[in-house]
Scaffold this active site. Structure first.
Site, PDB file in Angstrom:
ATOM      1  N   ASP A  18       0.853  -1.188   0.000  1.00 17.84           N
ATOM      2  CA  ASP A  18       0.000   0.000   0.000  1.00 17.84           C
ATOM      3  C   ASP A  18       0.892   1.241   0.000  1.00 17.84           C
ATOM      4  O   ASP A  18       1.759   1.394   0.857  1.00 17.84           O
ATOM      5  CB  ASP A  18      -0.907  -0.022   1.240  1.00 17.84           C
ATOM      6  CG  ASP A  18      -2.069   0.950   1.116  1.00 17.84           C
ATOM      7  OD1 ASP A  18      -3.216   0.492   1.084  1.00 17.84           O
ATOM      8  OD2 ASP A  18      -1.812   2.162   1.052  1.00 17.84           O
ATOM      9  N   ASP A 116      -3.453   2.414  -5.663  1.00 12.74           N
ATOM     10  CA  ASP A 116      -2.289   2.500  -4.779  1.00 12.74           C
ATOM     11  C   ASP A 116      -2.089   1.252  -3.933  1.00 12.74           C
ATOM     12  O   ASP A 116      -1.371   1.309  -2.945  1.00 12.74           O
ATOM     13  CB  ASP A 116      -2.408   3.730  -3.874  1.00 12.74           C
ATOM     14  CG  ASP A 116      -3.526   3.586  -2.857  1.00 12.74           C
ATOM     15  OD1 ASP A 116      -4.462   2.817  -3.126  1.00 12.74           O
ATOM     16  OD2 ASP A 116      -3.453   4.232  -1.808  1.00 12.74           O
ATOM     17  N   GLU A 117      -2.703   0.132  -4.309  1.00 16.90           N
ATOM     18  CA  GLU A 117      -2.473  -1.056  -3.488  1.00 16.90           C
ATOM     19  C   GLU A 117      -2.638  -2.330  -4.294  1.00 16.90           C
ATOM     20  O   GLU A 117      -3.342  -2.357  -5.305  1.00 16.90           O
ATOM     21  CB  GLU A 117      -3.390  -1.072  -2.267  1.00 16.90           C
ATOM     22  CG  GLU A 117      -4.847  -1.076  -2.605  1.00 16.90           C
ATOM     23  CD  GLU A 117      -5.707  -1.188  -1.358  1.00 16.90           C
ATOM     24  OE1 GLU A 117      -5.447  -2.087  -0.539  1.00 16.90           O
ATOM     25  OE2 GLU A 117      -6.626  -0.378  -1.205  1.00 16.90           O
TER      26      GLU A 117
END
Length: 382
Positions: A18, A116-117
């Site tokens: 993350d 974003d992960e």
DNA sequence: TCTGGGGTCCTAGGACCC
DNA sequence: TCTGGGGTCCTAGGACCC
């Protein structure tokens, strides 16, 4: 099998990567002068408008600014913050570099969860060292920092990341699950929100430990034969451990808009729906898949939201048909109430051969159970 | 204090058919 | 006249996540 399980045995692990304050970090890369100052990215960057915070920098968070918070509240809490508009293409480009870096890690299977992960599946004897090598590789390739959660299931890896932030690694397995999570409220679990946590509390299940040992029949009566046992497993940290890199195929595309001033005139409502339908059709054409069901979403002022759905007789790309259907779904709902938000969503015809991805989005429900064995049968006792 | 925009999945219940 | 059980399709509505 259960013989000496040496600490150095190579076994499968789930890692959850993350990015740290991703959107703010991307903005700081191209505006280095913003490093160290409170930064809020959201909407069109105008804190007087109806919009919410996409990401606040760590400096802004110290003032109590959080993701999802109205910009009007954010500016009150942190008047000196710099406000920037959301620039989706820039974040998508940065995200693509991050994911390519992850796919380049030796032995990694990468399942993207969002900008974003991602989950990374890997078989290794030293998952912490592997996690640190991921952090180093991502930083080298993108100048962006991330945190990594290490787990023996997806739920544990996902939750572990929060304990690693920022710029860290944290391990959460069946061995320390109750020590770390047992006394926390159920809402700390991935997939339990405010409504479910309240319903759990109404049966006396306040903490993760309570939920882990909850009466199965009670859960089934409250949430049904599928979701009930699913929540019980979540309380024990039990979920799939299978990381799947099958590319995601979208089920639907939609557009929605919150109006800066409420809509009241029928003409402006009709025009708004036509505009949304036109934008949705652009997405459908890009995808080459027609609309087979139309969803209308309406938020009336002050804040009541509802949805309507209709299946079309024939799949279509025609924005007129979609707009007319959406307008038809609105009749009888409006009653002259002012409208804050309108959304038009099109469920697309499935691709040739149907949807093949065996996983689900993972958060919504227990449906990954149909993926079979992925470690989801493991059990532990509190 | 005022609440975005992009999604996915689950449950309940009615209609309809055999 | 009173009435089954199973299956599928559809809509309404709710909940969650990033």
């Amino acid at each position: 099998m259960a013989s000496a399980s040496p600490a150095h045995a190579a076994v499968p692990w789930v890692l959850h990567v993350d990015m740290d304050q991703f959107i703010a970090a991307v903005e700081i890369l191209r505006h280095p002068e913003l490093a160290g100052v409170p930064l809020v990215v959201g909407g069109r960057g105008d804190p007087t408008e109806r919009a919410v915070v996409s990401t606040a920098s760590y400096e802004a968070r110290e003032f109590g600014v959080r993701s999802g918070m109205p910009l009007k509240v954010a500016v009150r809490r942190c008047p000196e913050a710099v406000f920037l508009p959301v620039d989706a293409p820039a974040y998508e480009a940065a995200s693509a570099r991050v994911m390519e870096t992850l796919r380049g890690m030796p032995g990694a299977v990468v399942e993207v969860l969002g900008w974003d992960e991602a989950f990374v599946g890997v078989t290794t004897s030293d998952p912490v060292a592997y996690a640190q090598s991921i952090r180093a590789a991502v930083l080298e390739a993108t100048d962006l920092h991330c945190s990594v959660g290490v787990g023996d299931t997806k739920v544990r890896a996902k939750i572990a990341t929060d304990f690693g932030k920022p710029r860290g690694v944290y391990v959460l397995t069946r061995d320390n699950w109750f020590e770390v999570m047992g006394d926390r409220p159920t809402i700390a679990l991935w997939g339990v929100g405010s409504k479910i946590s309240q319903r759990l509390a109404s049966h006396g299940y306040q903490t993760v430990r309570d939920l882990a040992s909850a009466d199965e029949a009670t859960l089934v009566a409250e949430f049904g034969p599928s979701m009930g046992p699913h929540y019980g497993r979540l309380g024990r940290g039990v979920s799939s451990a299978t990381v799947d890199d099958t590319p995601w195929i979208a089920r639907a595309h939609g557009r929605e808009t919150t109006y800066q001033t409420n809509l009241v005139e029928p003409d402006e409502v009709a025009e708004a729906i036509r505009s949304l339908a036109g934008q949705v059709v652009e997405d459908l054409r890009r995808e080459g898949r027609a609309c087979q069901r139309v969803f209308l979403k309406v938020r009336f002022a002050p804040f009541f939201t509802t949805n309507r759905v209709r299946k079309l007789g024939e799949p279509t790309f025609d924005p007129q048909v979609i707009a007319t259907t959406a307008l038809d779904l609105l009749t009888g709902l409006a009653d002259d109430r002012p409208i804050r938000l309108l959304g038009v969503r099109a469920e697309m015809v499935p691709p040739e051969g149907g949807y093949v991805d065996p996983r689900t989005s993972g958060r919504g429900g227990p449906s990954a159970r149909s993926a079979g064995t992925g470690g989801g049968t493991e059990d532990v006792t509190p």
